[in-house]
Scaffold this motif. Structure first.
Motif, PDB file in Angstrom:
ATOM      1  N   CYS A 190      16.577   0.971 -10.207  1.00 33.99           N
ATOM      2  CA  CYS A 190      16.398   0.942  -8.521  1.00 33.99           C
ATOM      3  C   CYS A 190      17.126   0.514  -7.424  1.00 33.99           C
ATOM      4  O   CYS A 190      16.517   0.452  -6.368  1.00 33.99           O
ATOM      5  CB  CYS A 190      15.301   0.927  -8.584  1.00 33.99           C
ATOM      6  SG  CYS A 190      14.108   1.275  -9.922  1.00 33.99           S
ATOM      7  N   GLY A 191      18.201  -0.788  -8.048  1.00 33.57           N
ATOM      8  CA  GLY A 191      19.533  -1.128  -7.173  1.00 33.57           C
ATOM      9  C   GLY A 191      20.695  -0.316  -6.858  1.00 33.57           C
ATOM     10  O   GLY A 191      20.971  -0.701  -5.361  1.00 33.57           O
ATOM     11  N   ALA A 192      20.685   0.710  -7.173  1.00 34.33           N
ATOM     12  CA  ALA A 192      21.828   1.215  -6.986  1.00 34.33           C
ATOM     13  C   ALA A 192      21.778   2.624  -5.343  1.00 34.33           C
ATOM     14  O   ALA A 192      22.177   2.669  -5.137  1.00 34.33           O
ATOM     15  CB  ALA A 192      22.360   2.187  -7.797  1.00 34.33           C
ATOM     16  N   ILE A 193      20.035   2.773  -5.219  1.00 31.09           N
ATOM     17  CA  ILE A 193      19.569   3.877  -4.386  1.00 31.09           C
ATOM     18  C   ILE A 193      19.577   3.048  -2.955  1.00 31.09           C
ATOM     19  O   ILE A 193      18.519   2.107  -2.660  1.00 31.09           O
ATOM     20  CB  ILE A 193      18.881   5.012  -4.758  1.00 31.09           C
ATOM     21  CG1 ILE A 193      19.441   5.609  -6.427  1.00 31.09           C
ATOM     22  CG2 ILE A 193      18.360   5.861  -3.733  1.00 31.09           C
ATOM     23  CD1 ILE A 193      18.430   5.885  -7.056  1.00 31.09           C
ATOM     24  N   PRO A 194      19.955   3.820  -1.998  1.00 30.74           N
ATOM     25  CA  PRO A 194      20.085   2.820  -0.506  1.00 30.74           C
ATOM     26  C   PRO A 194      18.259   3.226  -0.658  1.00 30.74           C
ATOM     27  O   PRO A 194      17.509   3.962  -1.076  1.00 30.74           O
ATOM     28  CB  PRO A 194      20.167   3.744   0.490  1.00 30.74           C
ATOM     29  CG  PRO A 194      21.494   4.409  -0.772  1.00 30.74           C
ATOM     30  CD  PRO A 194      21.036   4.360  -1.578  1.00 30.74           C
ATOM     31  N   GLU A 195      17.440   1.810   0.117  1.00 33.32           N
ATOM     32  CA  GLU A 195      16.312   2.037   0.210  1.00 33.32           C
ATOM     33  C   GLU A 195      15.666   3.054   1.164  1.00 33.32           C
ATOM     34  O   GLU A 195      14.908   3.766   0.591  1.00 33.32           O
ATOM     35  CB  GLU A 195      15.306   0.731   1.653  1.00 33.32           C
ATOM     36  CG  GLU A 195      14.124   0.869   1.365  1.00 33.32           C
ATOM     37  CD  GLU A 195      13.700  -1.275   1.686  1.00 33.32           C
ATOM     38  OE1 GLU A 195      12.996  -1.052   2.404  1.00 33.32           O
ATOM     39  OE2 GLU A 195      14.883  -1.834   2.151  1.00 33.32           O
ATOM     40  N   ASP A 232      15.140   1.014 -14.252  1.00 37.47           N
ATOM     41  CA  ASP A 232      16.159  -0.110 -14.975  1.00 37.47           C
ATOM     42  C   ASP A 232      16.358  -1.036 -12.891  1.00 37.47           C
ATOM     43  O   ASP A 232      16.056  -0.574 -11.769  1.00 37.47           O
ATOM     44  CB  ASP A 232      17.782   0.616 -14.594  1.00 37.47           C
ATOM     45  CG  ASP A 232      18.287  -0.565 -15.762  1.00 37.47           C
ATOM     46  OD1 ASP A 232      18.235  -1.447 -15.860  1.00 37.47           O
ATOM     47  OD2 ASP A 232      19.553  -0.516 -15.640  1.00 37.47           O
ATOM     48  N   GLU A 233      16.869  -2.364 -13.414  1.00 37.85           N
ATOM     49  CA  GLU A 233      16.459  -3.440 -12.344  1.00 37.85           C
ATOM     50  C   GLU A 233      15.175  -3.233 -11.627  1.00 37.85           C
ATOM     51  O   GLU A 233      15.210  -2.965  -9.787  1.00 37.85           O
ATOM     52  CB  GLU A 233      17.861  -2.821 -11.559  1.00 37.85           C
ATOM     53  CG  GLU A 233      19.006  -3.422 -12.146  1.00 37.85           C
ATOM     54  CD  GLU A 233      19.405  -4.363 -12.820  1.00 37.85           C
ATOM     55  OE1 GLU A 233      18.520  -5.360 -12.707  1.00 37.85           O
ATOM     56  OE2 GLU A 233      19.791  -4.606 -14.057  1.00 37.85           O
ATOM     57  N   ILE A 234      13.827  -2.930 -12.313  1.00 38.55           N
ATOM     58  CA  ILE A 234      12.666  -2.802 -11.256  1.00 38.55           C
ATOM     59  C   ILE A 234      12.372  -3.945 -10.060  1.00 38.55           C
ATOM     60  O   ILE A 234      12.044  -4.175  -9.405  1.00 38.55           O
ATOM     61  CB  ILE A 234      11.727  -2.826 -12.077  1.00 38.55           C
ATOM     62  CG1 ILE A 234      10.508  -2.257 -11.745  1.00 38.55           C
ATOM     63  CG2 ILE A 234      11.368  -3.574 -12.530  1.00 38.55           C
ATOM     64  CD1 ILE A 234      10.678  -1.004 -11.504  1.00 38.55           C
ATOM     65  N   GLY A 235      12.736  -4.994 -10.528  1.00 34.71           N
ATOM     66  CA  GLY A 235      13.084  -6.197  -9.317  1.00 34.71           C
ATOM     67  C   GLY A 235      13.883  -5.907  -7.688  1.00 34.71           C
ATOM     68  O   GLY A 235      13.471  -6.844  -7.776  1.00 34.71           O
ATOM     69  N   GLU A 236      14.195  -5.028  -8.241  1.00 31.00           N
ATOM     70  CA  GLU A 236      15.548  -4.295  -6.826  1.00 31.00           C
ATOM     71  C   GLU A 236      14.198  -3.638  -6.176  1.00 31.00           C
ATOM     72  O   GLU A 236      14.612  -3.162  -5.091  1.00 31.00           O
ATOM     73  CB  GLU A 236      16.190  -3.745  -7.364  1.00 31.00           C
ATOM     74  CG  GLU A 236      17.588  -5.140  -8.037  1.00 31.00           C
ATOM     75  CD  GLU A 236      18.142  -6.076  -6.986  1.00 31.00           C
ATOM     76  OE1 GLU A 236      18.218  -6.384  -6.299  1.00 31.00           O
ATOM     77  OE2 GLU A 236      18.635  -6.548  -7.757  1.00 31.00           O
ATOM     78  N   LEU A 237      13.286  -3.615  -6.792  1.00 25.79           N
ATOM     79  CA  LEU A 237      12.571  -2.523  -6.055  1.00 25.79           C
ATOM     80  C   LEU A 237      11.866  -2.995  -4.357  1.00 25.79           C
ATOM     81  O   LEU A 237      11.200  -3.815  -4.797  1.00 25.79           O
ATOM     82  CB  LEU A 237      10.995  -2.051  -6.466  1.00 25.79           C
ATOM     83  CG  LEU A 237      10.429  -1.004  -6.718  1.00 25.79           C
ATOM     84  CD1 LEU A 237      11.561   0.729  -6.911  1.00 25.79           C
ATOM     85  CD2 LEU A 237       9.002  -0.033  -7.245  1.00 25.79           C
ATOM     86  N   ALA A 271      10.431   0.062 -18.188  1.00 23.44           N
ATOM     87  CA  ALA A 271      11.094  -0.729 -17.258  1.00 23.44           C
ATOM     88  C   ALA A 271      11.583  -1.587 -17.053  1.00 23.44           C
ATOM     89  O   ALA A 271      11.269  -2.587 -18.538  1.00 23.44           O
ATOM     90  CB  ALA A 271      10.226  -1.163 -16.127  1.00 23.44           C
ATOM     91  N   ALA A 272      12.997  -2.495 -16.353  1.00 24.57           N
ATOM     92  CA  ALA A 272      13.717  -3.080 -17.189  1.00 24.57           C
ATOM     93  C   ALA A 272      14.843  -4.731 -16.225  1.00 24.57           C
ATOM     94  O   ALA A 272      14.341  -4.244 -14.935  1.00 24.57           O
ATOM     95  CB  ALA A 272      15.021  -2.507 -17.992  1.00 24.57           C
ATOM     96  N   THR A 273      14.805  -5.540 -16.451  1.00 24.86           N
ATOM     97  CA  THR A 273      14.974  -6.196 -15.012  1.00 24.86           C
ATOM     98  C   THR A 273      15.722  -7.385 -15.966  1.00 24.86           C
ATOM     99  O   THR A 273      15.507  -7.952 -16.436  1.00 24.86           O
ATOM    100  CB  THR A 273      13.696  -6.796 -14.376  1.00 24.86           C
ATOM    101  OG1 THR A 273      13.813  -7.571 -12.828  1.00 24.86           O
ATOM    102  CG2 THR A 273      12.840  -7.685 -14.714  1.00 24.86           C
ATOM    103  N   ASN A 274      16.510  -8.030 -14.504  1.00 21.91           N
ATOM    104  CA  ASN A 274      17.147  -9.030 -15.522  1.00 21.91           C
ATOM    105  C   ASN A 274      16.711 -10.138 -14.655  1.00 21.91           C
ATOM    106  O   ASN A 274      17.039 -11.298 -15.149  1.00 21.91           O
ATOM    107  CB  ASN A 274      19.195  -9.134 -15.317  1.00 21.91           C
ATOM    108  CG  ASN A 274      19.528  -8.594 -13.632  1.00 21.91           C
ATOM    109  OD1 ASN A 274      18.411  -8.494 -13.174  1.00 21.91           O
ATOM    110  ND2 ASN A 274      20.725  -8.395 -13.860  1.00 21.91           N
ATOM    111  N   ARG A 275      15.793 -10.004 -13.915  1.00 19.89           N
ATOM    112  CA  ARG A 275      15.522 -10.970 -13.379  1.00 19.89           C
ATOM    113  C   ARG A 275      14.506 -12.025 -13.710  1.00 19.89           C
ATOM    114  O   ARG A 275      13.647 -10.970 -14.776  1.00 19.89           O
ATOM    115  CB  ARG A 275      15.031 -11.076 -11.964  1.00 19.89           C
ATOM    116  CG  ARG A 275      16.185 -10.128 -11.117  1.00 19.89           C
ATOM    117  CD  ARG A 275      15.796  -9.707  -9.480  1.00 19.89           C
ATOM    118  NE  ARG A 275      16.494  -9.271  -8.550  1.00 19.89           N
ATOM    119  CZ  ARG A 275      15.987  -9.354  -7.215  1.00 19.89           C
ATOM    120  NH1 ARG A 275      14.988  -9.092  -6.622  1.00 19.89           N
ATOM    121  NH2 ARG A 275      17.676  -9.042  -5.972  1.00 19.89           N
ATOM    122  N   ASP A 276      13.494 -13.215 -13.330  1.00 16.28           N
ATOM    123  CA  ASP A 276      12.494 -13.945 -13.839  1.00 16.28           C
ATOM    124  C   ASP A 276      11.396 -13.152 -12.566  1.00 16.28           C
ATOM    125  O   ASP A 276      10.824 -13.840 -11.333  1.00 16.28           O
ATOM    126  CB  ASP A 276      12.597 -14.703 -13.894  1.00 16.28           C
ATOM    127  CG  ASP A 276      11.485 -15.436 -14.342  1.00 16.28           C
ATOM    128  OD1 ASP A 276      10.323 -14.756 -14.280  1.00 16.28           O
ATOM    129  OD2 ASP A 276      11.498 -16.546 -14.043  1.00 16.28           O
TER     130      ASP A 276
END
Length: 453
Positions: A190-195, A232-237, A271-276
C-alpha cells in the motif's frame, strides 16, 4: 487402559462432579481444580492430555491458566467453557491458544466427539511446519501452531512485525492451509503505489472515470475473487482509501472508481504493517473502526535479534538454497562464522540475513564459510552485542518468554563447550549446580534421570 488424563478447572462443584462422572465413564482419568491458583498448581504436579477450564473463576480468568501453561511450554489442548458466551470471549480464547470454546450447558454427545478428535489429533500430531518458515524458538513455534487454526476461519488477520521478519511468508502459509488455497493469493504494498492510483488498483475503475482511463480496469479485489488479498504496509493507506476499505470489509461490496454499479466481494483480507497501528489511531492517522475490522486475529513476528538460536538453522538453509540455485557445491558454515552471525543485531531481520548469506556464498571461493568470509561490518560487531539493552517493541514483549529464550541459548552453549558436563556448565554461567539443574529440567535441556557428569 485409560483413554487419557484430563484436568477439569471449574469453581462449581456440581460441574466438576458431573464432568468427573461423565469422563471416567468414558475411560478418562480425571483431576479437578476449583480456581486459577489450583489449576496452575496442577500444571506443575501432573501431566495431562487435555484441560477443560472455566473462563470465569473466583480468583481470575481461566485464560490465566492457559497462558501460564504456554509460558511453561506446555502444549496440552485447552477447552475453555463458560456460561457467558460472547464473540469477544471466543476470540480471546483462540488468540490465547485454546483448541475449543464451549458454552454451558453443553451437549454431552458434542463434548465426547470434541474430546476424541482433540486427543486423537494430539496422539497423531507431528510439529506443524510451514515450508520455508525456519525456526524452532518458542515464539515462532507458537505462531506456526496457530496457522492451521487461523487459516480455518474466514476472519481478517493483522500481521505485525519489523521489516524483513517474514510477514508475507506467514500470509502465504495461511492461504496455503485455508479453504481458499485453490484461489488466488494477490499481494499489494500500500505504500508503493501513488495515492491517486491506489483506489483504482484496489477497486478497479470504469473507462473514462479520469484522465488516462481509456479502458475498464479490474481491481485487485475482483482479481482475488475466491482467494486472499494481502495488503502489505496497511499503515500507509491514505485516509480516503481507508474509508472505502472499511466499507468493503463491512458490506462485502464495492463500487469501482467511476462505476455505476456495486459488485459483490468474495475475498479474505490479510493485512500487515511494521507500524504501531494503535499509536497511529491515537494520532488520528488511522481510522479506529478500520483498525478493529482488521485486527480480528493478530499475529506478531518477533525480530531476528530475539531469535538468536534460530540463526544457525536459517543461515545453513539460505547457504544450501543459494548453492543449489548457483549450481555449485554446498558450503559449510564454521562455528566461528555462526558466532559472528549470532552476535550481530540484524536491523534488517531475516531478509538481511538472507542477503548476507547469498553475497557471501557468491564471493567465497572455498567450500567453507568462516568468520573471515563474512562482510566486515558484521565482524566489527562486539562479541557481546546480543547482550546490549533490548529495545522494547511498541506492542510490548513477553519478558518471561524472552528471558527463557536467552537462558536456554546460553545454557545450551555452556553444555556444548563443556562436553555436556553440567557442573562445569553451571560454573561458566555463575550458577549453582542446583539452580542449573532446575532451569535445565524446566527448559527441557536434560531429563530428570540424567546425572551431572
Amino acid at each position: 487402559m485409560t483413554q487419557g488424563r484430563i484436568l477439569v478447572v471449574d469453581d462449581e462443584g456440581s460441574i466438576r462432579e458431573f464432568l468427573t462422572i461423565l469422563l471416567e465413564k468414558e475411560g478418562y482419568e480425571v483431576a479437578t481444580a476449583d480456581s486459577v491458583g489450583a489449576g496452575i498448581g496442577q500444571l506443575a504436579e501432573g501431566s495431562f492430555d487435555l484441560v477443560m477450564c472455566d473462563l470465569k473463576l473466583p480468583d481470575g480468568s481461566g485464560l490465566e491458566v492457559l497462558e501460564e501453561a504456554r509460558r511453561r511450554h506446555i502444549e496440552w489442548p485447552f477447552i475453555i467453557i463458560t456460561a457467558h458466551t460472547t464473540p469477544q470471549h471466543a476470540l480471546e480464547s483462540l488468540r490465547a491458544g485454546a483448541a475449543e470454546y464451549l458454552s454451558k450447558p453443553f451437549n454431552v454427545d458434542d463434548l465426547k466427539i470434541i474430546l476424541r478428535n482433540l486427543l486423537s489429533r494430539r496422539a497423531a500430531a507431528a510439529p506443524f511446519e510451514v515450508p520455508e518458515f525456519i525456526g524452532s524458538c518458542p515464539p515462532i513455534q507458537r505462531i506456526l501452531d496457530l496457522v492451521p487454526r487461523v487459516a480455518a476461519t474466514p476472519s481478517t488477520v493483522l500481521i505485525t512485525g519489523e521489516s524483513g521478519t517474514g510477514k508475507e511468508l506467514l500470509a502465504r502459509a495461511i492461504h496455503a492451509h485455508s479453504a481458499r488455497a485453490d484461489g488466488p493469493f494477490l499481494s499489494v504494498n500500500c505504500g508503493a503505489i501513488p495515492e491517486g492510483l491506489l483506489e483504482s488498483e484496489l477497486f478497479g475503475h470504469a473507462k473514462g472515470s479520469f484522465t488516462g482511463a481509456v479502458r475498464d480496469h479490474v481491481g485487485l479485489f475482483a482479481q482475488a475473487r475466491g482467494g486472499i488479498l494481502f495488503l502489505d504496509e496497511i499503515g500507509e493507506l491514505p485516509g480516503a482509501t481507508q474509508v472505502k476499505l472499511l466499507r468493503v470489509l463491512q458490506e462485502r461490496r464495492m463500487r469501482p472508481v467511476g462505476g455505476e454499479r456495486e459488485v459483490e466481494v468474495d475475498v479474505r483480507v490479510l493485512a500487515a504493517t511494521n507500524r504501531d497501528l494503535q499509536a497511529e489511531v491515537a494520532a488520528g492517522r488511522f481510522r479506529e473502526d478500520l483498525y478493529y475490522r482488521l485486527n480480528v486475529l493478530h499475529l506478531h513476528l518477533p525480530p531476528l535479534r530475539h531469535r538468536i538460536d534460530d540463526i544457525p538453522e536459517l543461515a545453513r538453509h539460505f547457504a544450501d538454497r543459494t548453492c543449489a540455485r548457483f549450481g555449485i557445491p554446498a558450503k559449510r558454515l564454521t562455528p566461528d562464522a555462526l558466532r559472528v552471525l549470532q552476535a550481530y543485531r540484524w536491523p534488517g531481520n531475516v531478509r538481511e540475513l538472507e542477503n548476507i548469506i547469498e553475497r557471501t556464498v557468491a564471493l567465497e571461493p572455498a567450500e567453507i564459510i568462516s568468520s573471515g568470509s563474512l562482510p566486515e561490518h558484521l565482524r566489527g560487531q562486539p562479541t557481546d552485542a546480543r547482550f546490549e539493552a533490548v529495545s522494547l517493541p511498541e506492542e510490548g514483549i513477553d519478558l518471561e518468554e524472552f528471558l527463557d529464550t536467552v537462558r536456554l541459548s546460553l545454557m545450551r552453549r555452556a553444555l556444548e563447550r563443556t562436553g555436556g558436563h553440567q557442573k562445569k556448565a553451571a560454573e561458566l554461567l555463575r550458577l549453582s549446580y542446583r539452580a542449573f539443574r532446575y532451569h535445565a529440567e524446566k527448559l527441557g535441556l536434560v531429563r530428570d534421570e540424567e546425572n551431572g557428569t
